[in-house]
Structures are given as C-alpha cells and as structure tokens.
Write a protein that holds these residues in place. Sequence first.
Motif, short mmCIF file in Angstrom:
data_model
loop_
_atom_site.label_atom_id
_atom_site.label_comp_id
_atom_site.label_asym_id
_atom_site.label_seq_id
_atom_site.Cartn_x
_atom_site.Cartn_y
_atom_site.Cartn_z
N GLN A 95 0.67 -0.82 -0.03
CA GLN A 95 -0.09 -0.23 -0.42
C GLN A 95 1.29 1.43 0.01
N LEU A 96 2.22 1.25 1.36
CA LEU A 96 3.00 2.70 0.71
C LEU A 96 3.56 2.86 -0.56
N ALA A 97 3.34 1.88 -0.88
CA ALA A 97 4.47 1.72 -2.28
C ALA A 97 3.71 2.15 -3.36
N LEU A 98 2.37 1.96 -3.66
CA LEU A 98 1.69 2.43 -4.43
C LEU A 98 0.90 3.91 -3.60
N LEU A 99 0.97 4.21 -2.74
CA LEU A 99 1.13 5.34 -2.29
C LEU A 99 2.08 7.16 -2.57
N MET A 100 2.70 6.26 -2.75
CA MET A 100 4.22 6.73 -2.90
C MET A 100 4.62 7.09 -4.51
N ASP A 101 4.12 5.94 -5.15
CA ASP A 101 4.59 5.32 -6.49
C ASP A 101 6.07 5.28 -5.89
N ILE A 102 6.51 4.43 -5.29
CA ILE A 102 8.18 3.72 -5.12
C ILE A 102 7.86 2.20 -5.01
N SER A 103 9.14 1.56 -5.11
CA SER A 103 9.13 -0.08 -5.08
C SER A 103 8.81 -0.65 -3.28
N ASP A 104 8.21 -1.76 -3.52
CA ASP A 104 9.17 -2.39 -2.48
C ASP A 104 9.84 -1.96 -1.80
N ARG A 105 10.61 -2.74 -2.22
CA ARG A 105 12.34 -2.49 -2.09
C ARG A 105 12.08 -1.00 -1.21
N LYS A 106 11.64 0.41 -2.19
CA LYS A 106 12.53 1.39 -1.67
C LYS A 106 11.42 1.69 -0.02
N VAL A 107 10.19 0.72 0.02
CA VAL A 107 8.85 1.58 0.97
C VAL A 107 10.96 0.84 2.10
N ARG A 108 11.24 -0.69 2.15
CA ARG A 108 12.13 -0.98 2.93
C ARG A 108 13.10 -0.65 3.31
N ASP A 109 13.90 0.07 2.69
CA ASP A 109 14.85 1.15 3.22
C ASP A 109 14.76 2.21 3.63
N LEU A 110 13.17 2.83 3.02
CA LEU A 110 13.05 3.85 3.73
C LEU A 110 12.81 3.71 5.00
N VAL A 111 11.93 2.46 5.26
CA VAL A 111 11.43 1.95 7.05
C VAL A 111 12.94 1.85 7.73
N GLU A 112 13.42 1.43 7.01
CA GLU A 112 15.04 1.19 7.27
C GLU A 112 15.78 2.96 8.29
N GLU A 113 15.59 3.40 7.15
CA GLU A 113 16.23 4.68 7.49
C GLU A 113 15.51 5.65 8.71
N ALA A 114 14.21 5.36 8.74
CA ALA A 114 13.30 6.60 9.31
C ALA A 114 13.40 5.84 10.63
N ARG A 115 13.95 4.14 10.68
CA ARG A 115 13.89 3.74 12.48
C ARG A 115 15.62 4.31 13.04
N ARG A 116 16.66 4.27 11.76
CA ARG A 116 17.73 4.78 12.38
C ARG A 116 17.16 6.30 12.77
N LYS A 117 16.92 6.55 12.41
CA LYS A 117 16.66 7.99 12.75
C LYS A 117 15.52 8.54 14.25
N GLY A 118 15.28 7.30 14.53
CA GLY A 118 14.12 7.56 15.73
C GLY A 118 13.31 6.88 15.92
N SER A 119 12.43 6.64 14.43
CA SER A 119 11.10 6.71 14.84
C SER A 119 11.06 5.59 15.21
N LEU A 120 9.50 5.10 15.72
CA LEU A 120 9.78 3.76 16.33
C LEU A 120 8.38 3.11 15.23
N ILE A 121 8.75 2.30 14.10
CA ILE A 121 7.67 1.53 13.42
C ILE A 121 8.13 0.54 13.67
#
Length: 109
Positions: free
Chosen positions: A33-59
């Motif tokens: 759903q995130l990939a479709l909403l953001m018009d990016i790949s599933d892999r990019k979603v996972r990478d962005l989630v990991e980056e957000a976690r590294r920056k402190g987001s409790l996802i």
Amino acid sequence: MGKSEKADFDSFELEQLLTHIRQGKRNAVTGRQLALLMDISDRKVRDLVEEARRKGSLIINDQDGAGYYLAETADEVERQYKQMTSRAMAIMKSRVPFRKFLKGIGRQV
C-alpha cells in the motif's frame, strides 16, 4: 541499491512515508500500500522504513501481514526489538560456514 544510494534518501521521501504510517496497529498500512501511495518500489519502502527507524521512528511490523504502524505501547516496542534481534542472530549464525571456509583458505575474517 548501492551504499551511496541508500544514504542519499530525500528528506521529502521520509516525511512522505511518515505521513502514511499512523500510530496503532488498527491503522497499519502494508508495504505494498505504501509503495502504491508513494509510487515507489516495495524495496524502496523497506529501505525508507529502515532509515526512518535509524532516525528514531518507532515503526512496528509484526510480520503478520497487517503492515507498518507507529508504536503505541512499550510492549509493541519490546516485541519489535526482540523480533529484530532474533533476525540479526539468525543472520549471524548463517555466516558460520562462510567464516570457516575463508579461515580454512587462510583469509583474514
């Protein structure tokens, strides 16, 4: 995706990701759903989630198909922490035969 690409996330993409991930499991959104909403790949979603976690987001992602959401409770954070630790340990264990091989041929590891 190469190392330099991973480190080169657009802050807009992270902000966009975080606008779609809401607090509480009842509001979970899948990676697809995130990939479709953001018009990016599933892999990019996972990478962005990991980056957000590294920056402190409790996802949180309970690996039950519900998707991603922001933690509401300490129990959710603890469960995610344990899940991530378990996954990291499994990866470390799978390295053993590779390490033995490399040491066996005299490579420094």
